[in-house]
Design a protein around this motif. Structure first.
Motif, PDB file in Angstrom:
ATOM      1  N   GLU A 138       0.830  -1.207   0.000  1.00 35.20           N
ATOM      2  CA  GLU A 138       0.000   0.000   0.000  1.00 35.20           C
ATOM      3  C   GLU A 138       0.863   1.255   0.000  1.00 35.20           C
ATOM      4  OE1 GLU A 138      -3.282   0.487  -0.365  1.00 35.20           O
ATOM      5  OE2 GLU A 138      -3.509  -1.654  -0.703  1.00 35.20           O
ATOM      6  N   LEU A 139       1.937   1.239   0.783  1.00 36.43           N
ATOM      7  CA  LEU A 139       2.828   2.399   0.827  1.00 36.43           C
ATOM      8  C   LEU A 139       3.563   2.595  -0.499  1.00 36.43           C
ATOM      9  CD1 LEU A 139       4.346   2.014   4.412  1.00 36.43           C
ATOM     10  CD2 LEU A 139       2.377   3.399   3.691  1.00 36.43           C
ATOM     11  N   VAL A 140       4.015   1.498  -1.093  1.00 35.34           N
ATOM     12  CA  VAL A 140       4.707   1.579  -2.380  1.00 35.34           C
ATOM     13  C   VAL A 140       3.752   2.108  -3.450  1.00 35.34           C
ATOM     14  CG1 VAL A 140       5.743   0.174  -4.229  1.00 35.34           C
ATOM     15  CG2 VAL A 140       6.446  -0.164  -1.842  1.00 35.34           C
ATOM     16  N   THR A 141       2.537   1.629  -3.447  1.00 37.16           N
ATOM     17  CA  THR A 141       1.537   2.099  -4.408  1.00 37.16           C
ATOM     18  C   THR A 141       1.275   3.583  -4.228  1.00 37.16           C
ATOM     19  OG1 THR A 141       0.539  -0.097  -4.487  1.00 37.16           O
ATOM     20  CG2 THR A 141      -0.815   1.729  -5.237  1.00 37.16           C
ATOM     21  N   ASN A 142       1.251   4.053  -2.986  1.00 37.95           N
ATOM     22  CA  ASN A 142       1.065   5.492  -2.731  1.00 37.95           C
ATOM     23  C   ASN A 142       2.197   6.316  -3.344  1.00 37.95           C
ATOM     24  OD1 ASN A 142      -1.353   5.285  -1.388  1.00 37.95           O
ATOM     25  ND2 ASN A 142      -0.494   5.626   0.645  1.00 37.95           N
ATOM     26  N   VAL A 143       3.417   5.802  -3.299  1.00 33.28           N
ATOM     27  CA  VAL A 143       4.545   6.516  -3.895  1.00 33.28           C
ATOM     28  C   VAL A 143       4.292   6.721  -5.385  1.00 33.28           C
ATOM     29  CG1 VAL A 143       6.986   6.310  -4.552  1.00 33.28           C
ATOM     30  CG2 VAL A 143       6.276   5.784  -2.213  1.00 33.28           C
ATOM     31  N   VAL A 144       3.856   5.670  -6.049  1.00 36.67           N
ATOM     32  CA  VAL A 144       3.632   5.732  -7.492  1.00 36.67           C
ATOM     33  C   VAL A 144       2.456   6.646  -7.825  1.00 36.67           C
ATOM     34  CG1 VAL A 144       2.996   4.365  -9.525  1.00 36.67           C
ATOM     35  CG2 VAL A 144       4.706   3.489  -7.903  1.00 36.67           C
ATOM     36  N   ARG A 145       1.378   6.544  -7.068  1.00 38.09           N
ATOM     37  CA  ARG A 145       0.160   7.302  -7.378  1.00 38.09           C
ATOM     38  C   ARG A 145       0.186   8.746  -6.895  1.00 38.09           C
ATOM     39  NH1 ARG A 145      -4.398   2.807  -5.916  1.00 38.09           N
ATOM     40  NH2 ARG A 145      -4.037   1.513  -7.755  1.00 38.09           N
ATOM     41  N   HIS A 146       0.755   8.971  -5.709  1.00 41.24           N
ATOM     42  CA  HIS A 146       0.625  10.284  -5.071  1.00 41.24           C
ATOM     43  C   HIS A 146       1.944  10.950  -4.715  1.00 41.24           C
ATOM     44  CE1 HIS A 146      -3.529   9.048  -4.647  1.00 41.24           C
ATOM     45  NE2 HIS A 146      -3.151   8.019  -3.919  1.00 41.24           N
TER      46      HIS A 146
ATOM     47  N   LEU B 273      -2.898   4.533   3.557  1.00 40.75           N
ATOM     48  CA  LEU B 273      -2.260   4.732   4.864  1.00 40.75           C
ATOM     49  C   LEU B 273      -3.083   4.103   5.975  1.00 40.75           C
ATOM     50  CD1 LEU B 273      -0.923   8.399   4.677  1.00 40.75           C
ATOM     51  CD2 LEU B 273       0.411   6.280   4.644  1.00 40.75           C
ATOM     52  N   TRP B 274      -4.402   4.247   5.888  1.00 39.21           N
ATOM     53  CA  TRP B 274      -5.265   3.652   6.911  1.00 39.21           C
ATOM     54  C   TRP B 274      -5.103   2.136   6.924  1.00 39.21           C
ATOM     55  CZ3 TRP B 274      -9.279   0.121   6.710  1.00 39.21           C
ATOM     56  CH2 TRP B 274      -9.961  -0.070   7.904  1.00 39.21           C
ATOM     57  N   LEU B 275      -5.095   1.527   5.745  1.00 36.83           N
ATOM     58  CA  LEU B 275      -4.933   0.084   5.651  1.00 36.83           C
ATOM     59  C   LEU B 275      -3.571  -0.344   6.179  1.00 36.83           C
ATOM     60  CD1 LEU B 275      -6.260  -2.529   4.792  1.00 36.83           C
ATOM     61  CD2 LEU B 275      -5.410  -2.142   2.485  1.00 36.83           C
ATOM     62  N   ALA B 276      -2.514   0.378   5.821  1.00 36.53           N
ATOM     63  CA  ALA B 276      -1.175   0.050   6.321  1.00 36.53           C
ATOM     64  C   ALA B 276      -1.139   0.112   7.846  1.00 36.53           C
ATOM     65  CB  ALA B 276      -0.137   0.998   5.719  1.00 36.53           C
ATOM     66  N   GLN B 277      -1.807   1.109   8.411  1.00 40.78           N
ATOM     67  CA  GLN B 277      -1.857   1.241   9.877  1.00 40.78           C
ATOM     68  C   GLN B 277      -2.579   0.048  10.517  1.00 40.78           C
ATOM     69  OE1 GLN B 277      -4.438   4.290  11.601  1.00 40.78           O
ATOM     70  NE2 GLN B 277      -2.697   4.890  12.889  1.00 40.78           N
TER      71      GLN B 277
END
Length: 145
Positions: free
Chosen positions: A57-65, A110-114
């Motif tokens: 999820e965090l890696v995907t956030n890097v790519v998307r946001h 981020l919520w899911l990662a938490q």
């Protein structure tokens, strides 16, 4: 540590297991690399699956946001495994980790990662965001520390 720092998460005695660049084409490869390294470090079963999904999820956030590229650092300490995901985006100001409105598209990474990790720390600055998830490793007798 601030976004873009270079000290390994985990503190003194920590061992760097992975240090990889994040790009759109590396997402699947990184997921497999994190799963293999985390499994070899002692995570297993549901704890391994949860940790890998949190990192994904965090890696995907890097790519998307987060500007599309970044750095992943997986570190093993005595009783924990931490994965630091750093993006090179513009930063996000103060980051609130909350479940968004169900009608909102996206915004759950981020919520899911938490929810999946034992700990999540997010540091946002003018040069990007650093998100670190941590999982506690089982003691030699099988109990989580």
């Amino acid at each position: 540590m601030g976004a873009g720092g270079s000290a390994p998460a985990g503190g003194r005695g920590a061992v760097m297991l992975l240090s990889e660049s994040i790009t759109e084409v590396s997402v699947v490869r990184l997921r497999h690399a994190v799963a293999a390294a985390a499994g070899a470090a002692g995570l297993a079963d549901g704890a391994l699956e949860d940790f890998v999904l949190a990192v994904h999820e965090l890696v995907t956030n890097v790519v998307r946001h987060g500007g599309g590229s970044g750095q992943l650092r997986l570190v093993r300490a005595t009783s924990s495994l931490s994965c630091q995901v750093i993006d090179h985006g513009p930063g996000a100001g103060e980051v609130m980790v909350a479940l968004p409105n169900p009608e909102m598209e996206g915004g759950r990474g981020l919520w899911l990662a938490q929810q999946l990790a034992d700990d999540l720390v997010v540091d946002s600055g003018p040069h990007g965001v650093t998100a670190t998830v941590t999982a506690h490793l089982a003691a030699p007798g099988g109990e989580h520390q």
